[in-house]
Motif scaffolding. Structure first.
Motif, mmCIF file in Angstrom:
data_model
loop_
_atom_site.group_PDB
_atom_site.id
_atom_site.type_symbol
_atom_site.label_atom_id
_atom_site.label_comp_id
_atom_site.label_asym_id
_atom_site.label_seq_id
_atom_site.Cartn_x
_atom_site.Cartn_y
_atom_site.Cartn_z
ATOM 1 N N ASP A 108 -13.076 -6.618 7.968
ATOM 2 C CA ASP A 108 -14.597 -5.437 9.162
ATOM 3 C C ASP A 108 -15.213 -6.608 8.326
ATOM 4 N N VAL A 134 -8.712 -2.638 5.437
ATOM 5 C CA VAL A 134 -10.107 -2.297 6.667
ATOM 6 C C VAL A 134 -10.951 -2.927 6.444
ATOM 7 N N ASP A 135 -11.412 -1.965 5.482
ATOM 8 C CA ASP A 135 -13.401 -2.195 5.685
ATOM 9 C C ASP A 135 -13.517 -4.061 5.045
ATOM 10 N N TYR A 167 0.659 -1.159 0.058
ATOM 11 C CA TYR A 167 -0.051 -0.236 0.464
ATOM 12 C C TYR A 167 0.421 1.177 0.069
ATOM 13 N N MET A 218 -3.280 6.147 2.329
ATOM 14 C CA MET A 218 -4.148 5.339 2.829
ATOM 15 C C MET A 218 -5.412 4.976 2.919
ATOM 16 N N ALA A 219 -5.711 5.487 1.018
ATOM 17 C CA ALA A 219 -7.382 4.840 0.891
ATOM 18 C C ALA A 219 -6.360 3.132 0.746
ATOM 19 N N GLN A 220 -5.874 3.288 0.766
ATOM 20 C CA GLN A 220 -6.111 1.402 0.420
ATOM 21 C C GLN A 220 -6.254 0.659 1.753
ATOM 22 N N VAL A 221 -5.158 1.671 2.272
ATOM 23 C CA VAL A 221 -5.062 1.001 3.876
ATOM 24 C C VAL A 221 -6.765 0.658 4.172
ATOM 25 N N ARG A 222 -8.142 2.206 4.457
ATOM 26 C CA ARG A 222 -9.317 1.405 4.156
ATOM 27 C C ARG A 222 -9.929 0.521 3.785
ATOM 28 N N ALA A 223 -9.203 0.465 2.563
ATOM 29 C CA ALA A 223 -9.923 -0.077 2.054
ATOM 30 C C ALA A 223 -9.678 -1.872 2.690
#
Length: 98
Positions: free
Chosen positions: A20, A16-17, A6, A9-14
């Protein structure tokens, strides 16, 4: 998904989502097993099993540590998960046999 690759942060958040979503699906399966336990156990007193709870938490801690995740944090989460599972199983036991 490879967090090491990565760059945003968009990649990290995607990532993590997505994780989840997978965790929630697995938790739904876990709670389905609690419904089965409530159906199978003959007495409400059998729902809480402290020895089994300790084993489940110890297994989660060991698996976390084997994978390089923080064992203490996982054990704390698993304690909460097992308590929520016991509460749910008791509700289901009462609903089915109450």
């Amino acid at each position: 998904m490879n967090p090491e690759s990565y760059t945003t942060m968009a990649q990290v958040r995607a990532g993590v989502d997505e994780i989840d979503r997978q965790i929630v699906a697995l938790l739904a399966d876990r709670f389905a097993h609690m419904r089965a336990a409530a159906r199978i156990k003959p007495e409400r007193a059998h729902v809480r099993d402290e020895e089994r709870k300790a084993l489940v938490i110890a297994n989660a801690r060991a698996e976390a540590e084997k994978l390089g995740a923080p064992g203490d944090a996982i054990a704390m989460l698993w304690d909460q998960l097992v308590e929520a599972s016991i509460a749910y199983e008791m509700e289901e036991f009462d609903r089915l046999k109450g």
